[in-house]
Design an enzyme around this catalytic site. Structure first.
Site, PDB file in Angstrom:
ATOM      1  N   SER A   1       0.908  -1.104   0.086  1.00 50.92           N
ATOM      2  CA  SER A   1      -0.004  -0.326   0.659  1.00 50.92           C
ATOM      3  C   SER A   1       0.713   1.360   0.183  1.00 50.92           C
ATOM      4  O   SER A   1       2.070   1.261   0.433  1.00 50.92           O
ATOM      5  CB  SER A   1      -0.559  -0.329   1.179  1.00 50.92           C
ATOM      6  OG  SER A   1      -1.538   1.163   1.442  1.00 50.92           O
TER       7      SER A   1
ATOM      8  N   TYR B   1      -2.393   0.096   9.883  1.00 55.32           N
ATOM      9  CA  TYR B   1      -2.699  -0.638   8.428  1.00 55.32           C
ATOM     10  C   TYR B   1      -1.061  -0.188   7.557  1.00 55.32           C
ATOM     11  O   TYR B   1      -0.703  -0.993   7.376  1.00 55.32           O
ATOM     12  CB  TYR B   1      -3.510   0.566   7.627  1.00 55.32           C
ATOM     13  CG  TYR B   1      -3.386  -0.151   6.250  1.00 55.32           C
ATOM     14  CD1 TYR B   1      -4.218  -1.571   6.131  1.00 55.32           C
ATOM     15  CD2 TYR B   1      -3.773   0.940   5.139  1.00 55.32           C
ATOM     16  CE1 TYR B   1      -4.165  -1.899   5.116  1.00 55.32           C
ATOM     17  CE2 TYR B   1      -3.705   0.206   3.925  1.00 55.32           C
ATOM     18  CZ  TYR B   1      -4.128  -0.983   4.205  1.00 55.32           C
ATOM     19  OH  TYR B   1      -4.539  -1.513   2.788  1.00 55.32           O
TER      20      TYR B   1
ATOM     21  N   THR C   1      -5.461   5.494  -3.017  1.00 56.54           N
ATOM     22  CA  THR C   1      -6.583   4.903  -2.721  1.00 56.54           C
ATOM     23  C   THR C   1      -7.717   4.205  -3.731  1.00 56.54           C
ATOM     24  O   THR C   1      -7.859   5.126  -4.893  1.00 56.54           O
ATOM     25  CB  THR C   1      -8.013   5.937  -2.311  1.00 56.54           C
ATOM     26  OG1 THR C   1      -7.152   6.087  -1.113  1.00 56.54           O
ATOM     27  CG2 THR C   1      -9.091   6.080  -1.846  1.00 56.54           C
TER      28      THR C   1
END
Length: 249
Positions: free
Chosen positions: A132, A145, A177
């Site tokens: 991510s 996260y 995102t």
């Protein structure tokens, strides 16, 4: 393209979202694809759904063995299974810290350990970890996260150097995102979904959310023979979020 013809791929968390988009794309490009998921009942053909809980070693071992028995080998592993968490370092209880790390980090470890013996038998083995953008950019209220995905980024590089001599390439993709069912659920739960969506779009320089297919295409590239000299690399698919500073006028 038919660049995965004769290859077998395993995608974790492939029942929906980025995992399903990736599994479908690999199948379209010729791969035999197995999907590991807590609920694989809705996985469409020609994908093969196998139930697995990445937090349970016995479940993972059994699921990978089932895939190998069916297909006879493994060439590509996509470690996509993961869960999110919101809050500062003190907002989440330790039980939640353990739960997220168990899925996002140790889940990857369990599946990879089970798959490595078969990957060593491939002449074009590749592992792609879904990381991510929070691993490289500080975002508010994402402490837990971010910690889990930062570990995935470091582990990717460590795995790459450990296994390059065995002919196994290891890379990761860092989505920004992404317009996934998970983001959809977050928006529906917001006090003002429209304003929340606008805020998510605005923080990406492109002004829009990343699509699942865009991430899947990057994963497929990293797993393909076209990336034969790419290993130990993280690729951002984030609309410029990690590196660009755009002044809105």
């Amino acid at each position: 393209m038919n660049d995965f013809a004769g290859r077998t791929a395993l995608v974790t968390g492939g029942g929906s979202g980025i995992g399903l988009a990736t599994a479908r794309l690999l199948a379209e490009r010729g791969a035999r694809v197995a999907v590991l998921d807590l609920d694989p009942t809705g996985v469409p053909e020609p994908l093969v759904g196998v139930r697995a809980d990445v937090t349970d070693e016995a479940s993972v071992t059994s699921a990978v063995a089932e895939v190998l028995e069916r297909f006879g080998g493994l060439d590509v592993l996509v470690n996509n299974a993961g869960i999110g968490a919101a809050g500062t370092v003190e907002a989440n209880g330790l039980d939640e810290w353990w739960r997220v790390l168990d899925v996002n980090l140790l889940g990857l470890v369990r599946v990879t350990r089970a798959a490595l013996p078969a990957l060593r038998g491939s002449d074009a083995a590749a592992i792609v970890n879904v990381c991510s953008i929070v691993a490289t950019a500080g975002l508010p209220d994402r402490a837990l996260y971010s910690a889990s995905k930062g570990a995935v980024l470091s582990l990717t590089r460590a795995m790459a150097v450990d296994h390059v001599g065995e002919g196994i390439r290891v890379n990761c993709v860092n989505p920004g995102t992404v317009d996934t069912p998970w983001i959809g659920r977050l928006l529906r739960a917001a006090d003002d979904p429209g304003a929340e969506l606008a805020a998510l779009q605005a923080r990406q320089p492109t002004g829009r959310l990343v699509t699942m297919d865009e991430v899947a295409q990057t994963i497929a590239y990293l797993a393909s023979p076209h990336a034969a000299s790419v290993t130990g690399t993280d690729v951002a698919v984030d609309g410029g979020m990690s590196g660009l500073r755009v002044t809105r006028r």
